[in-house]
Motif scaffolding. Structure first.
Motif, PDB file in Angstrom:
ATOM      1  N   LEU A  65      -0.325   4.555  -4.041  1.00 41.36           N
ATOM      2  CA  LEU A  65      -0.021   3.320  -4.617  1.00 41.36           C
ATOM      3  C   LEU A  65      -1.221   3.208  -4.769  1.00 41.36           C
ATOM      4  N   ALA A  66      -2.712   4.139  -4.605  1.00 43.46           N
ATOM      5  CA  ALA A  66      -4.149   3.618  -4.643  1.00 43.46           C
ATOM      6  C   ALA A  66      -4.228   3.376  -6.257  1.00 43.46           C
TER       7      ALA A  66
ATOM      8  N   PRO B  77      -1.391  -0.114  -7.805  1.00 44.27           N
ATOM      9  CA  PRO B  77      -0.206  -0.788  -7.618  1.00 44.27           C
ATOM     10  C   PRO B  77      -0.290  -1.524  -5.995  1.00 44.27           C
ATOM     11  N   LEU B  78      -0.853  -1.580  -5.478  1.00 42.60           N
ATOM     12  CA  LEU B  78      -1.315  -2.002  -3.809  1.00 42.60           C
ATOM     13  C   LEU B  78      -1.561  -3.528  -3.795  1.00 42.60           C
TER      14      LEU B  78
ATOM     15  N   SER C 289       3.148  -2.958  -0.769  1.00 42.44           N
ATOM     16  CA  SER C 289       1.653  -2.279   0.837  1.00 42.44           C
ATOM     17  C   SER C 289       2.016  -2.224   2.252  1.00 42.44           C
TER      18      SER C 289
ATOM     19  N   TYR D 123     -12.801   1.389  -7.265  1.00 39.43           N
ATOM     20  CA  TYR D 123     -12.709  -0.162  -7.580  1.00 39.43           C
ATOM     21  C   TYR D 123     -14.026  -0.935  -7.914  1.00 39.43           C
TER      22      TYR D 123
ATOM     23  N   PRO E  97       9.940  -3.973   6.661  1.00 34.30           N
ATOM     24  CA  PRO E  97       8.816  -3.283   5.631  1.00 34.30           C
ATOM     25  C   PRO E  97       8.287  -2.316   6.190  1.00 34.30           C
ATOM     26  N   PRO E  98       7.917  -0.709   6.074  1.00 35.32           N
ATOM     27  CA  PRO E  98       7.470  -0.560   7.122  1.00 35.32           C
ATOM     28  C   PRO E  98       5.429  -0.968   6.501  1.00 35.32           C
ATOM     29  N   ALA E  99       4.990  -0.217   8.016  1.00 34.00           N
ATOM     30  CA  ALA E  99       4.237  -1.312   8.482  1.00 34.00           C
ATOM     31  C   ALA E  99       3.124  -1.226   7.244  1.00 34.00           C
ATOM     32  N   ARG E 100       2.871  -0.311   6.593  1.00 37.77           N
ATOM     33  CA  ARG E 100       1.441  -0.141   5.850  1.00 37.77           C
ATOM     34  C   ARG E 100       1.949   0.692   4.847  1.00 37.77           C
ATOM     35  N   VAL E 101       1.869   1.199   4.101  1.00 42.48           N
ATOM     36  CA  VAL E 101       1.985   1.873   2.852  1.00 42.48           C
ATOM     37  C   VAL E 101       1.095   2.069   1.046  1.00 42.48           C
ATOM     38  N   VAL E 102      -0.113   3.249   1.609  1.00 42.93           N
ATOM     39  CA  VAL E 102      -0.615   2.876   0.932  1.00 42.93           C
ATOM     40  C   VAL E 102      -1.097   4.516  -0.300  1.00 42.93           C
TER      41      VAL E 102
END
Lengths: 233, 286
Positions: free
Chosen positions: B285-286, A12-13, A19, A219, B277-282
């Motif tokens: 979601l990888a 999804p990223l 992100s 990946y 937006p949040p600073a960094r979202v992972v």
């Protein structure tokens, strides 16, 4: 005939919106777009996307992934789409790479038997038009303590073999991926990679553009191409 | 849209205004930055910490050392010029009720006049108009400068604060102050007891709904201290709680002592609201 193939993962990223302020997967997205652009340079008449999903089937090329399934601050659309993630990521990558030509979206169920994949791949390979094949698949998601599936010590060997096969254009290795082991390692590329293995003509010129596991999932981004026939023939 | 100095801010931008006191007796810092070099160090620090605005004050808000206009100018105007020279883009506010001081600091480069005593000197708005500076219109409940509240009553403190600040704002605009440079401030604890400041916080959405950008000055104030029974120096948590509620209700500017902590709270609330937006979202979601 298949004139080129690109391999991309589908986290999804890869949707930039997900992100936040930092583009956590920017280098991966750039590699994917480079692979697709390279495939486009082989002048395909159509790009066929093959990606894993819960069930097999064809999807409308106009369908776009519903990002709100993963959150974001966007309003939920009135018409919700169930387009599978793998095809949704592919569609966005094609859009962002500037592909304006025809596209087809084919979902293959995670559990599709190898023989069924071989048959579908052969049908695609036999089409007379110039086909670009975009294969959406990944290695193991069990590569570390912070990985989605924690650690499985077999993951590095499994992934290394996949990476080598993609690097060398080795379709035979892809055809023969151990389905049971792939399942155990949470490797979502098994069915799409086997599809590629069966669809690919011999003699691929192969390049791997990205091979890493920044978030515990392996990946790969790769391009295979063939100098097949003469367009005018 | 809020204009401050050379900057334009969207309604959803939450801004930190850092307090820089050129006083010997302000309640929180007790003269820590009265010295010019120490005040300049404070400016450098708050800018590095992410302050969008600094608010320079030359007179303690409450009763204390007598500071006449000439002394207030001595404390502020030259300092504004120093800060302006070092930080050409920084939004500089000066906390003053005196038009004479306002004129001097605007000439020295101030962008905003924080009229903390709500129109006590009617000519201050004219100075803002003359220099195209901004103006903070504050509710004091009719008290003269530096007067603590004593048995202050309101039919409805929130309605009174909205009514008074809107009148000041419209009047300032009628005098030529740019409408997009005017803020309103309910002024917690100015002319208000703790109950009244708490109610202002609880119902701040009524004030933000009035359509003017709202500034709140909550930092370490007595309403926090009385609510939690804590002395000065132990009120940061309570201040941040009030900050979060105010941000949720739509206040835009936060006049504070602690910049880093405030910035974090504002970013967190903005992300919960969905405006940042949040600073960094992972994760996941990888």
């Amino acid at each position: 005939m298949i004139v080129a193939a690109a391999v991309c993962p589908h986290p999804p990223l890869l949707f930039r919106e997900l992100s936040g302020l930092e583009d956590a997967a920017g280098d991966l997205r750039n590699a994917c777009m480079a692979a697709i652009t390279s495939m486009m340079s082989a002048d395909p008449g159509v790009i066929v996307v093959v990606g894993g999903a819960d069930t097999s089937g064809e999807w409308s090329p106009d369908e776009r992934f519903d990002l709100t399934r993963f959150g974001t601050t966007q309003a939920r659309p009135s018409q919700r789409s169930d387009l599978p993630l793998s095809l949704g990521v592919a569609g966005t990558l094609l859009d962002e790479s500037g592909w304006m030509g025809r596209r087809e979206l084919l979902a293959v169920a995670w559990q599709t038997p190898t023989a069924d994949l071989a048959e579908a791949a052969s049908r695609l390979a036999a089409r007379p038009e110039r086909v670009g094949l975009l294969v959406m698949g990944e290695g193991s998601a069990r590569r570390g303590t912070t990985a989605p599936g924690f650690i499985d010590e077999r993951a590095p060997v499994f992934d290394a073999a996949l990476g080598l096969a993609l690097q060398e254009g080795d379709a035979v290795v892809l055809r023969n991926i151990d389905s049971e082991l792939a399942d155990q390692l949470m490797a979502l590329g098994r069915a799409p990679f086997q599809f590629l293995g069966h669809a690919a003509p011999d003699g691929a010129a192969a390049t791997v553009l990205y091979e890493d596991d920044p978030f515990g999932v392996m990946y790969f981004v790769a391009v295979w191409s063939w100098r097949l026939g003469d367009r005018l023939a | 849209m809020l204009k401050l100095g050379r900057h334009e801010f969207a309604n959803t931008d939450l801004l930190v205004m850092a307090i820089v006191n050129r006083t010997r007796d302000s309640f929180y810092d007790q003269g820590a930055t009265f010295d010019e070099e120490r005040a300049l160090d404070r400016v450098r620090q708050v800018v590095a910490d992410g302050a969008d605005i600094i608010d320079i004050g030359g007179v303690k808000a409450g009763p204390g050392e007598d500071v006449d206009a000439a002394e207030e100018v001595r404390r502020t105007a030259g300092f504004v010029a120093l800060v302006r020279a070092e930080f050409p883009d920084l939004v500089i506010s000066v906390d003053t009720w005196r038009s004479q001081v306002g004129r001097e600091v605007c000439a020295a480069g101030a962008d905003l006049l924080n009229d903390a005593w709500g129109g006590h000197d009617p000519e201050l708005a004219e100075v803002a108009a003359e220099y195209d500076a901004g103006l903070v219109c504050t509710h004091t409940g009719g008290l003269a400068p530096r007067t603590p509240p004593h048995r202050q009553e309101y039919d409805d403190v929130v309605a009174d604060a909205i009514d008074a600040t809107l009148k000041l704002a419209e009047h300032a605009v009628s005098l030529g102050v740019d409408r997009q440079r005017v803020l309103i401030d309910p002024a917690h604890d100015f002319g208000k007891n703790t109950w009244q400041s708490l109610e202002l916080t609880r119902r701040l959405d009524e004030m933000t709904a009035a359509g003017w950008p709202v500034l709140v000055s909550l930092s370490n104030k007595d309403f926090v201290g009385e609510t939690l029974d804590l002395p000065i120096g132990e009120r940061l948590t309570g201040t941040l709680a009030a900050t979060a509620i105010s941000a949720w209700h739509g206040a835009q500017v936060y006049r504070v002592h602690e910049v880093v902590e405030t910035r974090q709270v504002l970013d967190m609330v903005a992300s919960i609201k969905g405006t940042r937006p949040p600073a960094r979202v992972v994760r996941g979601l990888a």
